[in-house]
Design a protein around this motif. Sequence first.
Motif, PDB file in Angstrom:
ATOM      1  N   THR A  14      38.551  40.591  44.210  1.00 44.77           N
ATOM      2  CA  THR A  14      39.502  40.526  43.105  1.00 44.77           C
ATOM      3  C   THR A  14      40.405  39.295  43.180  1.00 44.77           C
ATOM      4  O   THR A  14      41.343  39.183  42.396  1.00 44.77           O
ATOM      5  CB  THR A  14      40.373  41.801  43.056  1.00 44.77           C
ATOM      6  OG1 THR A  14      41.090  41.928  44.284  1.00 44.77           O
ATOM      7  CG2 THR A  14      39.525  43.039  42.808  1.00 44.77           C
ATOM      8  N   GLN A  45      35.671  40.653  40.157  1.00 44.97           N
ATOM      9  CA  GLN A  45      36.483  41.120  39.040  1.00 44.97           C
ATOM     10  C   GLN A  45      37.793  40.348  39.014  1.00 44.97           C
ATOM     11  O   GLN A  45      38.189  39.743  40.009  1.00 44.97           O
ATOM     12  CB  GLN A  45      36.797  42.609  39.173  1.00 44.97           C
ATOM     13  CG  GLN A  45      35.612  43.509  39.004  1.00 44.97           C
ATOM     14  CD  GLN A  45      36.012  44.966  39.042  1.00 44.97           C
ATOM     15  OE1 GLN A  45      36.681  45.410  39.954  1.00 44.97           O
ATOM     16  NE2 GLN A  45      35.604  45.723  38.037  1.00 44.97           N
ATOM     17  N   THR A 123      37.300  46.791  48.903  1.00 41.11           N
ATOM     18  CA  THR A 123      37.928  45.959  47.894  1.00 41.11           C
ATOM     19  C   THR A 123      38.820  44.943  48.583  1.00 41.11           C
ATOM     20  O   THR A 123      39.590  45.277  49.477  1.00 41.11           O
ATOM     21  CB  THR A 123      38.792  46.806  46.922  1.00 41.11           C
ATOM     22  OG1 THR A 123      37.958  47.761  46.299  1.00 41.11           O
ATOM     23  CG2 THR A 123      39.430  45.923  45.859  1.00 41.11           C
TER      24      THR A 123
END
Length: 124
Positions: A14, A45, A123
């Motif tokens: 991210t 993302q 993540t």
Amino acid sequence: MSEEKTEKLVIFGTHGPEDPERASLPFVIANAALVMEVKVTVMLQGTASILAKKGCYEHVFAAGLPPLKELVDSFIDQGGTLLVCTPCIQERKITPDMLVKMAKPVKAGRAVMEVLEATNVLTY
């Protein structure tokens, strides 16, 4: 009878070029997992989606880590899958023809499918 490894790791990146260390870490872990014969998908993302634009990741360097270009090239050479969020690139006016060859634009459904098939999800 030997069992085939079925572990699958999905890593959501991210962070983009604004944070070279966090942009690089998903690929450090992904390469380590691939060496261990784990199936790996990296999903970019948010600002990380910028990394999939041609000419971008070649200019990302984090202190103490290999250049992002080396990490991504190794990831792809070892059979990793690179996905990029379609709405994220659209928001940034990045069209599919502007993406590196190995990046596949996908929507939320594919991300959910990847997570449901994964043994573990990380993540960064």
